[in-house]
Scaffold this motif. Structure first.
Motif, PDB file in Angstrom:
ATOM      1  N   LEU A  65       0.847  -1.186   0.000  1.00 31.17           N
ATOM      2  CA  LEU A  65       0.000   0.000   0.000  1.00 31.17           C
ATOM      3  C   LEU A  65       0.886   1.241   0.000  1.00 31.17           C
ATOM      4  N   GLU A  66       0.745   2.072  -1.002  1.00 33.24           N
ATOM      5  CA  GLU A  66       1.673   3.185  -1.194  1.00 33.24           C
ATOM      6  C   GLU A  66       1.669   4.157  -0.017  1.00 33.24           C
ATOM      7  N   ASN A  67       0.488   4.647   0.359  1.00 36.63           N
ATOM      8  CA  ASN A  67       0.432   5.636   1.441  1.00 36.63           C
ATOM      9  C   ASN A  67       0.981   5.067   2.750  1.00 36.63           C
ATOM     10  N   GLY A  68       0.580   3.835   3.046  1.00 32.68           N
ATOM     11  CA  GLY A  68       1.032   3.230   4.295  1.00 32.68           C
ATOM     12  C   GLY A  68       2.537   3.040   4.334  1.00 32.68           C
ATOM     13  N   LEU A  69       3.115   2.500   3.261  1.00 32.45           N
ATOM     14  CA  LEU A  69       4.549   2.242   3.225  1.00 32.45           C
ATOM     15  C   LEU A  69       5.348   3.542   3.296  1.00 32.45           C
ATOM     16  N   MET A  70       4.973   4.528   2.488  1.00 30.84           N
ATOM     17  CA  MET A  70       5.732   5.773   2.469  1.00 30.84           C
ATOM     18  C   MET A  70       5.598   6.523   3.790  1.00 30.84           C
ATOM     19  N   TRP A  71       4.445   6.434   4.408  1.00 38.70           N
ATOM     20  CA  TRP A  71       4.239   7.039   5.731  1.00 38.70           C
ATOM     21  C   TRP A  71       5.193   6.377   6.737  1.00 38.70           C
ATOM     22  N   TRP A  72       5.207   5.057   6.715  1.00 39.69           N
ATOM     23  CA  TRP A  72       6.063   4.299   7.641  1.00 39.69           C
ATOM     24  C   TRP A  72       7.542   4.616   7.415  1.00 39.69           C
ATOM     25  N   ALA A  73       7.978   4.603   6.132  1.00 38.10           N
ATOM     26  CA  ALA A  73       9.389   4.835   5.828  1.00 38.10           C
ATOM     27  C   ALA A  73       9.824   6.235   6.232  1.00 38.10           C
ATOM     28  N   THR A  74       8.941   7.211   6.043  1.00 36.70           N
ATOM     29  CA  THR A  74       9.286   8.590   6.405  1.00 36.70           C
ATOM     30  C   THR A  74       9.424   8.750   7.917  1.00 36.70           C
ATOM     31  N   ILE A  75       8.602   8.035   8.662  1.00 37.09           N
ATOM     32  CA  ILE A  75       8.732   8.062  10.130  1.00 37.09           C
ATOM     33  C   ILE A  75      10.113   7.544  10.532  1.00 37.09           C
ATOM     34  N   GLN A  76      10.523   6.433   9.915  1.00 40.28           N
ATOM     35  CA  GLN A  76      11.833   5.873  10.249  1.00 40.28           C
ATOM     36  C   GLN A  76      12.953   6.855   9.907  1.00 40.28           C
ATOM     37  N   GLN A  77      12.820   7.529   8.773  1.00 43.37           N
ATOM     38  CA  GLN A  77      13.862   8.464   8.352  1.00 43.37           C
ATOM     39  C   GLN A  77      13.951   9.655   9.303  1.00 43.37           C
ATOM     40  N   GLU A  78      12.819  10.161   9.739  1.00 41.65           N
ATOM     41  CA  GLU A  78      12.843  11.303  10.659  1.00 41.65           C
ATOM     42  C   GLU A  78      13.430  10.912  12.012  1.00 41.65           C
ATOM     43  N   ARG A  79      13.274   9.677  12.379  1.00 43.28           N
ATOM     44  CA  ARG A  79      13.789   9.229  13.677  1.00 43.28           C
ATOM     45  C   ARG A  79      15.281   8.899  13.623  1.00 43.28           C
ATOM     46  N   GLY A  80      15.728   8.281  12.519  1.00 51.01           N
ATOM     47  CA  GLY A  80      17.105   7.802  12.517  1.00 51.01           C
ATOM     48  C   GLY A  80      17.889   8.069  11.255  1.00 51.01           C
ATOM     49  N   GLY A  81      17.393   8.985  10.382  1.00 50.19           N
ATOM     50  CA  GLY A  81      18.125   9.323   9.177  1.00 50.19           C
ATOM     51  C   GLY A  81      18.056   8.237   8.120  1.00 50.19           C
ATOM     52  N   ASP A  82      18.966   8.313   7.154  1.00 49.50           N
ATOM     53  CA  ASP A  82      18.945   7.385   6.028  1.00 49.50           C
ATOM     54  C   ASP A  82      19.139   5.935   6.453  1.00 49.50           C
ATOM     55  N   ALA A  83      19.965   5.711   7.471  1.00 51.71           N
ATOM     56  CA  ALA A  83      20.214   4.336   7.911  1.00 51.71           C
ATOM     57  C   ALA A  83      18.924   3.681   8.391  1.00 51.71           C
ATOM     58  N   ALA A  84      18.142   4.426   9.178  1.00 55.68           N
ATOM     59  CA  ALA A  84      16.873   3.893   9.669  1.00 55.68           C
ATOM     60  C   ALA A  84      15.867   3.739   8.531  1.00 55.68           C
ATOM     61  N   TYR A  85      15.893   4.689   7.608  1.00 57.77           N
ATOM     62  CA  TYR A  85      15.000   4.635   6.440  1.00 57.77           C
ATOM     63  C   TYR A  85      15.257   3.361   5.632  1.00 57.77           C
ATOM     64  N   LEU A  86      16.525   3.099   5.343  1.00 53.63           N
ATOM     65  CA  LEU A  86      16.872   1.913   4.567  1.00 53.63           C
ATOM     66  C   LEU A  86      16.579   0.633   5.340  1.00 53.63           C
ATOM     67  N   SER A  87      16.843   0.663   6.619  1.00 58.29           N
ATOM     68  CA  SER A  87      16.576  -0.514   7.449  1.00 58.29           C
ATOM     69  C   SER A  87      15.085  -0.822   7.463  1.00 58.29           C
ATOM     70  N   GLY A  88      14.261   0.234   7.571  1.00 60.06           N
ATOM     71  CA  GLY A  88      12.813   0.040   7.569  1.00 60.06           C
ATOM     72  C   GLY A  88      12.320  -0.527   6.259  1.00 60.06           C
ATOM     73  N   LEU A  89      12.844   0.000   5.152  1.00 56.83           N
ATOM     74  CA  LEU A  89      12.436  -0.505   3.839  1.00 56.83           C
ATOM     75  C   LEU A  89      12.861  -1.953   3.647  1.00 56.83           C
ATOM     76  N   ARG A  90      14.062  -2.294   4.106  1.00 54.76           N
ATOM     77  CA  ARG A  90      14.528  -3.679   3.961  1.00 54.76           C
ATOM     78  C   ARG A  90      13.669  -4.636   4.785  1.00 54.76           C
ATOM     79  N   ALA A  91      13.219  -4.150   5.946  1.00 56.77           N
ATOM     80  CA  ALA A  91      12.349  -4.984   6.778  1.00 56.77           C
ATOM     81  C   ALA A  91      11.041  -5.278   6.052  1.00 56.77           C
ATOM     82  N   VAL A  92      10.490  -4.264   5.394  1.00 56.28           N
ATOM     83  CA  VAL A  92       9.248  -4.463   4.644  1.00 56.28           C
ATOM     84  C   VAL A  92       9.506  -5.310   3.402  1.00 56.28           C
TER      85      VAL A  92
END
Length: 660
Positions: free
Chosen positions: A172-199
């Motif tokens: 789901l586009e909105n859900g995934l991008m919402w989730w990934a952006t939360i990770q990025q705001e919390r931990g930068g690119d490393a968290a963003y990439l980690s979150g995407l890899r988890a999904v």
């Protein structure tokens, strides 16, 4: 933070140009005055702009009522209203949808969104939970429930519910991008990439891989991105919008060849987002591949999707120009050509209608003739004959005498004839010398009283062009030149020059009519003349192709030729000739088995509906249109119920149409 991030994903997307597009849009730009206009499309694919207030009162609210008992239609209208900012008007419609819809997920999600937009969070939560009870905890219901919690300020509950939604549907586009952006705001690119890899590790996931590929593209890690895209495409689990995302990201990062390599083999215009098709067309344009671009263009046109038609037309012109540059004129030996003389005995737009003689007044057989020969093109330097595509001056060598013949047909008592030489398999001959009248006196029919020859020249370029036209009127009785008329005009005044020359020619030959032969005929205005001449020239080319005088493969811009009189008819709705000319073009396209003809079905039927409302003579050609588009039931019903007072000519015409 959670609510602020959510707001960045809640706006609508609106593609405004045929440039490379992706699923990344800016939602934070403040509205401008221009954005207060609603963009809509009429039945012919023309873009229109209407103020929000007028759209709401005259279009949107009536549409809600019209769809009140149609669940699918009502859902689409509510969704459109949300996108256009009319949430306050949607509460009753959303309740109605819940009452009549057999799809609980759809109706409860949309009602939940409407309630959220109106600030009724408690009721929104209730309807979403009801939807979950009926349809199960789907990703869409859970994502919207998470939005309710975020709007209420309960971030922990929102994030927990959002993750549950992603586990249920990781794409789901909105859900995934919402989730990934939360990770990025919390931990930068490393968290963003980690979150995407988890999904990405979840079963059935593909969108997270595309997001990772986008990141790699932005950091010039092309092979890593390519590998991810290949995995996604090989898996075949992606949805209709995935190729738009992939092609858009590749284009935005300068990887144009990869768009063709990866997206073209799997793109299906019937399954995938049309914006991906536009991205592919842009890639073919950038790579200079007009051949593949035109193949895709034909597939895209067949969708009859009005919001993209104007962009397809732009690509068609671009590819045509590319091919024109690639195919320069090729010198030919006149002695090797087989040349014949073609004669038209009626206005060129009478052809293609299965001899609809009942529609037009007929002149007697024993009357004097007046002939008009194709003009010569004034030579520049040592120009010799060559094989080339049609250009404007070449078209005018035919269109101007075609118009004069038409004028003589309608405004004089003469039987008008148009003569032109055609090279077998090559097309119309454009001569560098005016026809030899002394030779013509011996070959024109005995009934010929006058004929006209002439030449046309042009100097300058673009808007600075100056046209020069000279005409000789020859008397077949005295075998001498009866009159000579000439004139010159800048490009903007060519129409005025043509009308002036017409008046002078008709005065010389005499036997004037005070009214046109057919009441449907109107003389083109000065404003319309130049585009009318283009229509005549294009209609003549369609006539040649339909009669196998010219191969269809030599034709450029077929859609432009078919569209031209229709667009003119829409611009000048009182000009009945243009509607008839459009239908005659369809008839010719049917005869040469055009591959694009099916694209014109809805536009043609809409033209007939309007013609019926206006009592236009064009409505009488409806049986031909039905035949062209394979509408057997309509055609047979009409033929079986022809009125008793229908003329013999009309009945014979129906038989010819039936046998077509």
């Amino acid at each position: 933070m959670f609510k602020r991030i959510l707001s960045a994903f809640s706006g609508k997307k609106n593609v405004k140009s045929p440039a490379i597009v992706s699923d990344q849009t800016s939602e934070l730009t403040p509205p401008t005055t221009q954005e207060e206009l609603i963009v809509a499309y009429d039945a012919y694919g023309r873009e229109m702009h209407i103020t929000r207030g007028d759209w709401r009162e005259k279009v949107f609210l009536p549409a809600l009522q019209q769809k009140w008992d149609d669940a699918a239609g009502l859902y689409d209208t509510i969704l459109s209203g949300l996108n256009d900012g009319f949430a306050a008007d949607l509460m009753p419609a959303a309740r109605r949808l819940v009452e009549i819809d057999d799809l609980p997920e759809r109706c409860h999600v949309i009602q939940g969104i409407v309630l959220m937009k109106n600030g009724q969070l408690s009721d929104a939560e209730k309807t979403l939970r009801t939807g979950i009870e009926k349809a199960g905890a789907t990703g869409t219901l859970l994502t919207n429930l998470a939005k309710v919690f975020a709007e209420a300020g309960d971030e922990n509950r929102a994030e927990e519910t959002l993750w549950q939604a992603i586990l249920t549907d990781p794409n789901l586009e909105n859900g995934l991008m919402w989730w990934a952006t939360i990770q990025q705001e919390r931990g930068g690119d490393a968290a963003y990439l980690s979150g995407l890899r988890a999904v990405a590790a979840l079963p059935g996931s593909w969108r997270a891989q595309c997001c990772l590929a986008r990141y790699h593209l932005e950091h010039q890690e092309i092979e890593s991105a390519r590998t991810l895209y290949c995995d996604v495409l090989a898996g075949g689990l992606f949805d209709g919008g995935a190729l738009m995302m992939i092609s858009g990201d590749l284009g935005n990062n300068g990887q144009i060849p990869l768009i063709v390599e990866l997206v073209a083999p799997v793109y299906d215009e019937h399954k995938h987002d049309p914006m991906a098709g536009l991205n592919l067309l842009r890639a073919y344009q950038a790579l200079g591949d007009a051949q593949e671009g035109e193949k895709l263009l034909t597939r895209m046109y067949s969708l009859s999707f009005t919001p993209i038609k104007q962009y397809l037309d732009e690509f068609a012109q671009t590819f045509q120009a590319m091919r024109k540059r690639a195919e320069e004129g090729i010198p030919v030996d006149p002695d090797t050509l087989k040349i014949s003389t073609l004669v038209l005995t009626q206005p060129v737009w009478h052809y293609g209608l299965c001899k609809a003689d009942w529609l037009f007044e007929q002149k007697g057989e024993d009357i004097d003739h007046v002939g008009f020969f194709a003009l010569a093109k004034k030579r520049e330097g040592d120009e010799g004959p060559e094989s080339q595509r049609e250009d404007e001056i070449g078209r005018l060598t035919r269109a101007i005498p075609l118009y004069f013949a038409e004028a003589a047909h309608y405004w004089s008592q003469y039987a008008a004839r148009f003569y032109i030489q055609v090279a077998e398999g090559g097309g119309p001959v454009v001569s560098g010398e005016e026809a030899d009248a002394n030779a013509l006196f011996d070959v024109v029919p005995p009934a010929m009283k006058f004929f006209v020859t002439g030449e046309i020249g042009c100097s300058g370029e673009d808007e600075q062009r100056q046209w020069q036209i000279s005409l000789s009127l020859w008397n077949c009785t005295t075998r001498k030149k009866q009159a000579f008329e000439s004139g010159q005009a800048p490009d903007a005044e060519l129409g005025s020059l043509i009308l002036n020359l017409e008046e002078r020619l008709l005065a010389h030959i005499g036997q004037r009519r005070e009214q046109p032969l057919d009441t449907l005929y109107l003389r083109p205005s000065t404003e319309a003349m130049k585009v009318y001449l283009t229509a005549l020239g294009q209609t003549f080319m369609l006539t040649l192709i339909a009669n196998e005088q010219v191969p269809a493969s030599s034709m450029w811009g077929e859609r432009a030729m078919l569209d031209w009189p229709l667009n003119m008819a829409l611009h000048w709705p009182s000009a009945e000739v243009l509607k008839v000319m459009y239908i005659s073009g369809l008839g010719k396209a049917f005869d040469y088995q055009s591959e694009v003809l099916a694209e014109y079905r809805e536009r043609s039927l809409n033209l007939l509906r309007e013609a019926k409302e206006l009592n236009s003579p064009a409505i009488h050609l409806a049986p031909l249109v039905w035949k062209i588009f394979g509408m057997r039931d309509e055609f047979n019903a009409h033929r079986q119920n022809v009125s008793a007072d229908a003329s013999k000519a009309y009945r014979e015409w129906l038989e010819r149409v039936s046998a077509k």
